[in-house]
Design an enzyme around this catalytic site. Structure first.
Site, PDB file in Angstrom:
ATOM      1  N   ASP A   1       0.847  -1.137   0.069  1.00  0.00           N
ATOM      2  CA  ASP A   1      -0.034   0.233  -0.084  1.00  0.00           C
ATOM      3  C   ASP A   1       0.741   1.200   0.056  1.00  0.00           C
ATOM      4  O   ASP A   1       1.860   1.322   0.715  1.00  0.00           O
ATOM      5  CB  ASP A   1      -0.890  -0.080   1.141  1.00  0.00           C
ATOM      6  CG  ASP A   1      -1.925   1.022   1.091  1.00  0.00           C
ATOM      7  OD1 ASP A   1      -1.682   2.418   0.760  1.00  0.00           O
ATOM      8  OD2 ASP A   1      -3.183   0.620   1.775  1.00  0.00           O
TER       9      ASP A   1
ATOM     10  N   ASP B   1       4.177  -0.560  -8.572  1.00  0.00           N
ATOM     11  CA  ASP B   1       3.508   0.257  -9.686  1.00  0.00           C
ATOM     12  C   ASP B   1       3.414   1.797  -9.358  1.00  0.00           C
ATOM     13  O   ASP B   1       3.297   2.648 -10.466  1.00  0.00           O
ATOM     14  CB  ASP B   1       2.365  -0.165 -10.163  1.00  0.00           C
ATOM     15  CG  ASP B   1       1.301  -0.034  -9.233  1.00  0.00           C
ATOM     16  OD1 ASP B   1       1.429  -0.268  -8.066  1.00  0.00           O
ATOM     17  OD2 ASP B   1       0.161   0.701  -9.319  1.00  0.00           O
TER      18      ASP B   1
END
Length: 220
Positions: free
Chosen positions: A121, A157
């Site tokens: 996260d 990402d």
């Protein structure tokens, strides 16, 4: 709670490759992973925020001379990797169900040979910096758990998280940055990972997102 989750939680309780609260081994595994869980002396590789365990299991399939542990707090996610490893007879894979900030309660100093931080996260708000798995708080916890010369891999990402992490690693005097790329699948390291992907990596790559990657070691 759904019946499906209840069934999965029950299987986690019964499956010896899941280490979680309620099992006797949960309180005594620190410093004893090789002897008690794997019954060998092979190097231990840990994946943080492993989710469904695709990457942990994928590594275990290929590298049978190493032991792999996926760490996540979600029992329903861990169940997938645990079940897959059991069905395929992959005995060098295990899962630890706990909060990552408690990692040092389950690994002794120098017990980990390699660490993977895969698609965590990003916690983009400035006030959430301390929750990022690449923040100083977590780095200071990882450092003593790694063997000398142990490598940390980081894949994401998220450009913001990657740039934050890269800048931090370059500033720290105790980190030796071994290399980094903003486009992993066009880099010199892409073949080293043998096509093994996390669920999120596959999903983001299919959407055209560039995967960022770096690796480093802590200096002695």
């Amino acid at each position: 709670m759904s019946r499906k989750k209840l069934v999965r939680f029950k299987e986690n309780e019964e499956n010896p490759n899941v280490i979680q609260d309620g099992k006797a081994i949960f309180e005594s595994i620190k410093g004893n992973w090789n002897e008690v869980q794997f019954k060998n002396t092979n190097p231990i590789v840990v994946e943080l925020a492993c989710g469904r365990g695709e990457f942990t299991v994928g590594l275990g399939r290929v590298f049978r001379d190493q032991n792999f542990i996926g760490v996540d707090i979600k029992g329903s996610r861990i169940w997938k990797g645990s079940s897959t490893a059991t069905a395929e007879g992959i005995h060098n894979v295990a899962f630890l169900r706990t909060q990552i900030e408690l990692l040092d309660r389950f690994f002794a100093e120098g017990e980990i040979s390699e660490l993977w931080i895969t698609f965590p996260d990003p916690f983009p708000r400035d006030g959430d910096e301390k929750r990022r798995l690449t923040s100083p708080r977590f780095l200071d916890m990882y450092k003593p758990l790694l063997k000398k010369g142990g490598t940390v891999h980081f894949k994401t990402d998220n450009t913001g998280l990657f740039d934050y992490s890269l800048a931090l690693f370059q500033e720290r005097e105790d980190i030796n940055l071994l290399g980094f790329t903003h486009d992993f699948y066009e880099s010199e390291w892409k073949d080293d990972h043998l096509g093994i992907q996390t669920r999120y990596e596959k999903m983001f790559s299919e959407k055209g997102e560039k995967i960022k990657y770096l690796k480093f070691q802590f200096k002695d």
